[in-house]
Design a protein around this motif. Sequence first.
Motif, PDB file in Angstrom:
ATOM      1  N   THR A  33     -12.941  55.814 -10.498  1.00 16.55           N
ATOM      2  CA  THR A  33     -12.041  55.593  -9.366  1.00 16.55           C
ATOM      3  C   THR A  33     -11.010  54.521  -9.694  1.00 16.55           C
ATOM      4  O   THR A  33      -9.807  54.697  -9.459  1.00 16.55           O
ATOM      5  CB  THR A  33     -12.844  55.163  -8.127  1.00 16.55           C
ATOM      6  OG1 THR A  33     -13.755  56.209  -7.779  1.00 16.55           O
ATOM      7  CG2 THR A  33     -11.925  54.896  -6.941  1.00 16.55           C
ATOM      8  N   TYR A  34     -11.489  53.398 -10.251  1.00 17.55           N
ATOM      9  CA  TYR A  34     -10.571  52.312 -10.594  1.00 17.55           C
ATOM     10  C   TYR A  34      -9.618  52.733 -11.704  1.00 17.55           C
ATOM     11  O   TYR A  34      -8.440  52.371 -11.701  1.00 17.55           O
ATOM     12  CB  TYR A  34     -11.342  51.070 -11.036  1.00 17.55           C
ATOM     13  CG  TYR A  34     -12.385  50.576 -10.047  1.00 17.55           C
ATOM     14  CD1 TYR A  34     -12.302  50.866  -8.687  1.00 17.55           C
ATOM     15  CD2 TYR A  34     -13.471  49.819 -10.479  1.00 17.55           C
ATOM     16  CE1 TYR A  34     -13.257  50.431  -7.797  1.00 17.55           C
ATOM     17  CE2 TYR A  34     -14.424  49.361  -9.593  1.00 17.55           C
ATOM     18  CZ  TYR A  34     -14.328  49.677  -8.253  1.00 17.55           C
ATOM     19  OH  TYR A  34     -15.284  49.239  -7.370  1.00 17.55           O
ATOM     20  N   GLY A  35     -10.132  53.503 -12.681  1.00 23.10           N
ATOM     21  CA  GLY A  35      -9.300  53.944 -13.791  1.00 23.10           C
ATOM     22  C   GLY A  35      -8.176  54.860 -13.338  1.00 23.10           C
ATOM     23  O   GLY A  35      -7.045  54.778 -13.840  1.00 23.10           O
ATOM     24  N   ALA A  36      -8.475  55.748 -12.377  1.00 20.43           N
ATOM     25  CA  ALA A  36      -7.451  56.652 -11.849  1.00 20.43           C
ATOM     26  C   ALA A  36      -6.346  55.868 -11.155  1.00 20.43           C
ATOM     27  O   ALA A  36      -5.149  56.114 -11.355  1.00 20.43           O
ATOM     28  CB  ALA A  36      -8.091  57.647 -10.878  1.00 20.43           C
ATOM     29  N   ARG A  37      -6.746  54.892 -10.360  1.00 24.14           N
ATOM     30  CA  ARG A  37      -5.758  54.075  -9.645  1.00 24.14           C
ATOM     31  C   ARG A  37      -4.939  53.245 -10.632  1.00 24.14           C
ATOM     32  O   ARG A  37      -3.714  53.124 -10.494  1.00 24.14           O
ATOM     33  CB  ARG A  37      -6.478  53.173  -8.642  1.00 24.14           C
ATOM     34  CG  ARG A  37      -5.544  52.399  -7.722  1.00 24.14           C
ATOM     35  CD  ARG A  37      -6.348  51.570  -6.733  1.00 24.14           C
ATOM     36  NE  ARG A  37      -5.487  50.884  -5.790  1.00 24.14           N
ATOM     37  CZ  ARG A  37      -5.044  51.416  -4.664  1.00 24.14           C
ATOM     38  NH1 ARG A  37      -5.403  52.647  -4.334  1.00 24.14           N
ATOM     39  NH2 ARG A  37      -4.250  50.734  -3.859  1.00 24.14           N
ATOM     40  N   LEU A  38      -5.619  52.696 -11.617  1.00 23.29           N
ATOM     41  CA  LEU A  38      -4.928  51.901 -12.627  1.00 23.29           C
ATOM     42  C   LEU A  38      -3.895  52.730 -13.370  1.00 23.29           C
ATOM     43  O   LEU A  38      -2.766  52.285 -13.611  1.00 23.29           O
ATOM     44  CB  LEU A  38      -5.947  51.317 -13.605  1.00 23.29           C
ATOM     45  CG  LEU A  38      -5.392  50.564 -14.814  1.00 23.29           C
ATOM     46  CD1 LEU A  38      -4.542  49.393 -14.375  1.00 23.29           C
ATOM     47  CD2 LEU A  38      -6.528  50.101 -15.709  1.00 23.29           C
ATOM     48  N   LEU A 181     -11.273  47.753  -4.321  1.00 20.60           N
ATOM     49  CA  LEU A 181     -11.795  48.440  -3.139  1.00 20.60           C
ATOM     50  C   LEU A 181     -11.127  47.976  -1.859  1.00 20.60           C
ATOM     51  O   LEU A 181     -11.020  48.734  -0.893  1.00 20.60           O
ATOM     52  CB  LEU A 181     -13.309  48.232  -3.033  1.00 20.60           C
ATOM     53  CG  LEU A 181     -14.184  49.112  -3.924  1.00 20.60           C
ATOM     54  CD1 LEU A 181     -15.647  48.744  -3.758  1.00 20.60           C
ATOM     55  CD2 LEU A 181     -13.969  50.589  -3.629  1.00 20.60           C
ATOM     56  N   LEU A 182     -10.697  46.719  -1.813  1.00 19.01           N
ATOM     57  CA  LEU A 182     -10.043  46.222  -0.607  1.00 19.01           C
ATOM     58  C   LEU A 182      -8.791  47.036  -0.297  1.00 19.01           C
ATOM     59  O   LEU A 182      -8.553  47.420   0.855  1.00 19.01           O
ATOM     60  CB  LEU A 182      -9.693  44.738  -0.761  1.00 19.01           C
ATOM     61  CG  LEU A 182     -10.890  43.793  -0.840  1.00 19.01           C
ATOM     62  CD1 LEU A 182     -10.435  42.387  -1.212  1.00 19.01           C
ATOM     63  CD2 LEU A 182     -11.645  43.769   0.478  1.00 19.01           C
ATOM     64  N   GLU A 183      -8.002  47.326  -1.322  1.00 15.55           N
ATOM     65  CA  GLU A 183      -6.799  48.132  -1.123  1.00 15.55           C
ATOM     66  C   GLU A 183      -7.146  49.604  -0.939  1.00 15.55           C
ATOM     67  O   GLU A 183      -6.586  50.278  -0.065  1.00 15.55           O
ATOM     68  CB  GLU A 183      -5.858  47.962  -2.317  1.00 15.55           C
ATOM     69  CG  GLU A 183      -5.300  46.553  -2.474  1.00 15.55           C
ATOM     70  CD  GLU A 183      -4.405  46.443  -3.693  1.00 15.55           C
ATOM     71  OE1 GLU A 183      -4.199  47.472  -4.378  1.00 15.55           O
ATOM     72  OE2 GLU A 183      -3.911  45.335  -3.961  1.00 15.55           O
ATOM     73  N   ILE A 184      -8.063  50.103  -1.767  1.00 17.31           N
ATOM     74  CA  ILE A 184      -8.416  51.523  -1.707  1.00 17.31           C
ATOM     75  C   ILE A 184      -8.956  51.885  -0.323  1.00 17.31           C
ATOM     76  O   ILE A 184      -8.555  52.885   0.294  1.00 17.31           O
ATOM     77  CB  ILE A 184      -9.459  51.866  -2.786  1.00 17.31           C
ATOM     78  CG1 ILE A 184      -8.837  51.762  -4.187  1.00 17.31           C
ATOM     79  CG2 ILE A 184     -10.047  53.256  -2.564  1.00 17.31           C
ATOM     80  CD1 ILE A 184      -9.844  51.857  -5.325  1.00 17.31           C
ATOM     81  N   LEU A 185      -9.876  51.063   0.207  1.00 13.73           N
ATOM     82  CA  LEU A 185     -10.510  51.392   1.484  1.00 13.73           C
ATOM     83  C   LEU A 185      -9.575  51.137   2.660  1.00 13.73           C
ATOM     84  O   LEU A 185      -9.673  51.822   3.689  1.00 13.73           O
ATOM     85  CB  LEU A 185     -11.807  50.596   1.646  1.00 13.73           C
ATOM     86  CG  LEU A 185     -12.891  50.925   0.615  1.00 13.73           C
ATOM     87  CD1 LEU A 185     -14.151  50.124   0.877  1.00 13.73           C
ATOM     88  CD2 LEU A 185     -13.215  52.414   0.613  1.00 13.73           C
ATOM     89  N   GLU A 186      -8.676  50.182   2.517  1.00 12.96           N
ATOM     90  CA  GLU A 186      -7.709  49.961   3.595  1.00 12.96           C
ATOM     91  C   GLU A 186      -6.802  51.173   3.764  1.00 12.96           C
ATOM     92  O   GLU A 186      -6.419  51.536   4.878  1.00 12.96           O
ATOM     93  CB  GLU A 186      -6.875  48.715   3.307  1.00 12.96           C
ATOM     94  CG  GLU A 186      -6.061  48.226   4.500  1.00 12.96           C
ATOM     95  CD  GLU A 186      -6.910  47.949   5.739  1.00 12.96           C
ATOM     96  OE1 GLU A 186      -6.449  48.304   6.850  1.00 12.96           O
ATOM     97  OE2 GLU A 186      -8.020  47.408   5.598  1.00 12.96           O
ATOM     98  N   GLU A 187      -6.508  51.841   2.658  1.00 12.37           N
ATOM     99  CA  GLU A 187      -5.649  53.026   2.716  1.00 12.37           C
ATOM    100  C   GLU A 187      -6.332  54.210   3.382  1.00 12.37           C
ATOM    101  O   GLU A 187      -5.677  55.054   3.988  1.00 12.37           O
ATOM    102  CB  GLU A 187      -5.213  53.409   1.294  1.00 12.37           C
ATOM    103  CG  GLU A 187      -4.257  52.401   0.662  1.00 12.37           C
ATOM    104  CD  GLU A 187      -4.008  52.680  -0.813  1.00 12.37           C
ATOM    105  OE1 GLU A 187      -4.542  53.704  -1.317  1.00 12.37           O
ATOM    106  OE2 GLU A 187      -3.300  51.885  -1.461  1.00 12.37           O
ATOM    107  N   ILE A 188      -7.666  54.299   3.253  1.00 12.66           N
ATOM    108  CA  ILE A 188      -8.368  55.460   3.816  1.00 12.66           C
ATOM    109  C   ILE A 188      -9.047  55.140   5.150  1.00 12.66           C
ATOM    110  O   ILE A 188      -9.623  56.029   5.773  1.00 12.66           O
ATOM    111  CB  ILE A 188      -9.405  56.018   2.814  1.00 12.66           C
ATOM    112  CG1 ILE A 188     -10.488  54.978   2.482  1.00 12.66           C
ATOM    113  CG2 ILE A 188      -8.749  56.499   1.559  1.00 12.66           C
ATOM    114  CD1 ILE A 188     -11.703  54.997   3.293  1.00 12.66           C
TER     115      ILE A 188
END
Length: 347
Positions: A33-38, A181-188
Motif C-alpha cells: 500500500t505504501y509503495g503504491a502511494r510512494l 496512514l494518516l493521509e491515506i485514511l483521511e482520504e477514504i
Amino acid sequence: MAAKIEVFLKKQLMSSEGNLTVWIFAGEPSGDTYGARLAQELWSQASGLRIEGMGGANMRRAGVEILVDSSDLAVVGLAEVLKNIFLFRRIFHWLRSEALRKRPAAVILIDYPGFNLRFAAAMAAAGIPVVYYVSPQVWAWGRKRIDKIARYVDKMLVLFPFEVDVFNHTELDVEFVGHPLLEILEEIREPEIVRDERAVLLLPGSRENEIKRLLPDMLAACGLLAQRRPDLKFIVSLHCEELIGSVEREIARARESSLKLPELLVESGRTRYWLQKAAVGMAATGTVTMEAAILGLPLVAAYRVHPLTYRIARRLVKVDYLAMPNLILDRKVFEELVQHRLEPRAL
C-alpha cells in the motif's frame, strides 16, 4: 514524503548517466500500500521516472513494473521462514543479479527487514544507493543491527518521531516523515457512515498461516457472543479475495466440530468500510490495529506464532506491547491476547 525522497534521488539521478530507473521493494500488504502511494507521488515529482520492484496488487495497479510478486512472501516467524528458505534465496539472488545488470539509480526498501536488510547490504557492496522507508523496528529487537543499517543505508525515512533518536549515535541521514496512514485514511474516511452497534468485525490477518492460527479462536468467541446476544452480526474482512477459501474452510471445520456458529459475512477489500461501520472488533496485531485506532474502532489485538518462534522472540523483543497503538502511547489502548492467552472466552 515523496518530495523528501525526490530531493535525495535528484543527486543520484544526476550522477547515474541518464538512468531514470528506481526500484521499490515491499514484502507485505501494508508495504505494498505504501509503495503504491510512494510510486504515484514520485511520478508527480518526476514524470520520466521508471519504477520497478517487488510488490503486490496495489503497486501493480499504481503502474509499478513488478519484478517479483510479493503476495506469497509475507510470512512471520523463524519456523515459517525456514519452510520457504529456498524460495527466498532464489528470489534474493535473482534480484541481486538483476540489480547488478540494470544498476537502478536507487533502491527504496519498505520495512520487511528479514529480506530487505540483506538486500541493503548487497546494494551497498555494489555501490547502489539505498533509501529505507519505514524503519525496521530495531528499537524493539535487534539493537545490534543499528550500526549495520547505518553502514548499508544512505537515507532513512521514519514514521515516528522517536525513531530518529534511535540512530542518533550514527552518521545515518534520518528524517521523520510521518505515518502515511494518516493521509491515506483521511482520504477514504466517510463521515456519513453510522456505526452499527450490533456489528462485530473479525480481522484474522493478511496471511494464510495467521488465519489458521487465529480464526478458530475468533469463531469460537463469536459462538459465545451469539449465545449472549443473538442480535449480533459477524463480519470477517480480508485483505484479498485469495484468502476467502481459507476462511471458509476454517468456518466449515468449526461447524463440523459441533461448534454452534452464527451466520458470518465473509468479504474482501472492504476492511476500511467496516472499520468505520462496526462497533467492536478482533484483529491480528499488525498495521490494521493502527487503522482501527485512527478510524476509532475499539478492538482486541490477538496473535499466535509457532512455539519455537515465540520462545526465540521472547528473548529478543524488548517491548511491553505488540499492537502499534499501545507501543506509541506506551499504555494498553487495545487489549492484547498473545500465544497461550489467546482463547475464546478471553476474546
